[in-house]
Design an enzyme around this catalytic site. Structure first.
Site, short mmCIF file in Angstrom:
data_model
loop_
_atom_site.label_atom_id
_atom_site.label_comp_id
_atom_site.label_asym_id
_atom_site.label_seq_id
_atom_site.Cartn_x
_atom_site.Cartn_y
_atom_site.Cartn_z
N ARG A 56 0.83 -1.21 0.00
CA ARG A 56 0.00 0.00 0.00
C ARG A 56 0.86 1.26 0.00
NH1 ARG A 56 -2.65 -4.24 1.82
NH2 ARG A 56 -4.94 -4.30 1.97
N GLY A 113 -1.02 -11.93 -4.87
CA GLY A 113 -2.44 -11.62 -5.06
C GLY A 113 -2.73 -10.19 -4.64
N SER A 149 -12.72 -9.90 2.05
CA SER A 149 -11.37 -9.80 1.50
C SER A 149 -10.89 -8.36 1.51
CB SER A 149 -11.36 -10.34 0.06
OG SER A 149 -10.22 -9.87 -0.63
N ASP A 180 -3.96 -15.52 7.24
CA ASP A 180 -2.60 -15.89 6.81
C ASP A 180 -1.88 -16.73 7.86
OD1 ASP A 180 -3.00 -14.56 4.45
OD2 ASP A 180 -1.90 -12.76 5.05
N ARG A 200 -4.25 -24.08 0.74
CA ARG A 200 -3.56 -24.25 2.02
C ARG A 200 -4.21 -25.29 2.92
NH1 ARG A 200 -1.67 -17.95 3.11
NH2 ARG A 200 0.19 -18.11 1.81
C1 S3P Z 1 -4.01 -9.06 2.16
C2 S3P Z 1 -5.23 -9.59 2.39
C3 S3P Z 1 -5.47 -11.02 2.59
C4 S3P Z 1 -4.20 -11.79 2.89
C5 S3P Z 1 -3.06 -11.36 2.02
C6 S3P Z 1 -2.79 -9.88 2.17
C7 S3P Z 1 -3.89 -7.61 1.94
O1 S3P Z 1 -6.09 -11.55 1.43
O2 S3P Z 1 -4.41 -13.17 2.76
O3 S3P Z 1 -1.87 -12.07 2.38
O4 S3P Z 1 -2.78 -7.06 2.03
O5 S3P Z 1 -4.93 -6.97 1.70
P1 S3P Z 1 -7.68 -11.42 1.22
O6 S3P Z 1 -8.01 -10.02 1.51
O7 S3P Z 1 -7.97 -11.77 -0.19
O8 S3P Z 1 -8.28 -12.39 2.20
#
Ligand code: S3P
Length: 439
Positions: free
Chosen positions: A25, A97, A171, A319, A350
């Site tokens: 971010r 992701g 999420s 996580d 996982r």
């Molecule tokens: C994250 C959100 C989580 C987490 C990822 C980091 C983030 O995923 O698993 O490691 O930085 O917003 P989700 O928001 O898809 O659950």
């Protein structure tokens, strides 16, 4: 390949590298800001370096002030005042992701074409959860992946309209992607989350002077705001600290201080669970940095007992489930983890990876579509585990390696650990020989 044998005695002090979520971010918001943002404590992991490089490809300039062994930790980022340039080539998010979904939100708003790519794992993860709402704001996404709805994503953006969106999954990535797009959209974008997820975006928005309204699980941002450069100290990553918290809590007689770690309550549910499991953890709040609480944690190893994870705890320890499963294996009694089906679409599945590897090391475990039930207390035997290229699976089983009754834990492909925790292997070495790890 990483090989781990039973510990001698855990050391007493550890500091962990910067928070992964905050580092992504920071790179994105500093790149969009007006002015020069100073960032320190940046996590130089492969994931975050991909996001940093993508921002550079989009016209952001980065001056590194200090580097650690795996990359820059302190830098000055000259923002573009919301005017990114067409990228030179594909934007490669690697394994991340978070990087891909957050960048998708930003790119949805740009009046140029771009293409997001990633490694095999990332290109098999669902992107529809961001492309569907971003398309309803006016962007166009073409999923060019072998799997429907997956990356590579070709994006034609620009001219977004605000939306009101009810997220079907809890999420933070989806929430943040839409809020970032909302910064560029006409009108007020509102996202409703089904459960509280990590709120780093909302906190960092405030630090960059962006007005963002949070009313429970409803978050709104009005488009047309330009983030203003700031000075940011990224806190230590609680998810990285989690490995040491579990190791110390399960290790009778150890006393470990985890220093200067982020204690954002939307991230620390593991701590509550460990307390329920009988751990002794004392929290020492130090400071707020960039809106994020920081503190030290003192863990005294007294052994653990099994527990049931509550549904509402899952998003705030998502996580940490792999290492929590190891805690369950080391605990006396049964540990139940349900309502965690999101784990099936992380860097790997996982749930099945943890279950398969727990069985290999002698743990009785039942698999469910949304989790697992672990019978703790068995003697653990060393085995060659399969991490499926997932950093958190590799690290969780490395920690289990400290508690073997026989043999050694062999973790091929442990290079994936650099995705989120460069220096983990060295820290494990030092700490398991009684040493201290400070950054
Ligand atoms: C994250 C959100 C989580 C987490 C990822 C980091 C983030 O995923 O698993 O490691 O930085 O917003 P989700 O928001 O898809 O659950």
């Amino acid at each position: 390949m990483l090989k781990v044998r039973t510990r001698q005695k855990l050391g007493t002090v550890i500091e962990v590298p910067g928070d992964k979520s905050c580092s992504h971010r920071a790179a994105i918001l500093a790149g969009l800001a007006q002015g020069v943002t100073e960032v320190s404590g940046f996590l130089p992991s492969e994931d975050c370096l991909c996001t940093l490089k993508a921002m550079e490809q989009l016209g952001v300039s980065i001056e590194v002030q200090r580097s650690g062994p795996s990359g820059p930790v302190e830098m000055k980022i000259t923002g573009t005042a919301m005017k990114l340039s067409p990228p030179t080539g594909d934007l490669d998010c690697g394994n991340s992701g978070t990087g891909m979904r957050l960048l998708a939100g930003v790119l949805a708003a740009q009046d140029f074409e771009s293409r997001l790519v990633g490694d095999d794992s990332l290109q098999s993860r669902p992107m529809g959860r961001v492309t569907v709402p971003l398309e309803s704001m006016g962007a166009r996404f073409v999923s060019e992946g072998e799997k429907a709805g997956c990356a590579p994503l070709r994006i034609s953006g620009g001219d977004l309209q605000a939306i009101r969106y009810e997220m079907p999954v809890a999420s933070a990535q989806v929430k943040s992607s839409i809020l970032l797009a909302g910064l560029f959209a006409k009108g007020e974008t509102t996202v409703t989350q089904p459960a509280t997820t990590r709120d780093h975006t909302e906190r960092m928005f405030a630090d960059f002077g962006i007005n963002c309204r949070v009313e429970g699980n409803v978050i709104s941002v009005t488009g047309g705001q330009t983030p203003q450069a700031t000075s940011l100290q990224v806190p230590g990553d609680f998810s990285s600290a989690a490995f040491w918290l579990v190791a110390a809590a399960a290790d009778q007689g150890s006393a470990l201080r985890v220093q200067k770690v982020g204690l954002n309550p939307t991230r620390t549910a593991l701590m509550k669970v460990l307390l329920r499991m009988g751990a002794h953890i004392t929290e020492e709040l130090l400071d707020e940095q960039g809106g994020e609480p920081i503190g030290n944690l003192l863990v005294e190893g007294r052994g653990l007992k099994g527990t049931t994870i509550l549904e509402e705890e899952v998003p705030n320890l998502i996580d940490e489930v792999p290492i929590l499963a190891i805690a369950g294996a080391l605990a006396e009694g049964k540990t139940v983890i349900r309502n965690a089906e999101e784990l099936r679409v992380k860097e790997t599945d996982r749930i099945s990876a943890v279950v398969e590897n727990l069985r290999k090391i002698g743990v009785e475990v039942e698999e469910f579509p949304d989790g697992m039930e672990i019978q703790g207390g068995a003697k653990l035997r060393g085995a060659e585990i399969e991490s499926y290229g997932d950093h958190r699976i590799a690290m969780a089983f490395a920690i289990a390696g400290l508690f073997l009754s026989e043999g050694e834990m062999i973790i091929p492909g442990s290079a994936c650990i650099a995705t989120s925790y460069p220096g983990f292997t060295e820290a494990l070495d030092t700490l398991s020989q009684g040493g201290e790890v400070t950054l």
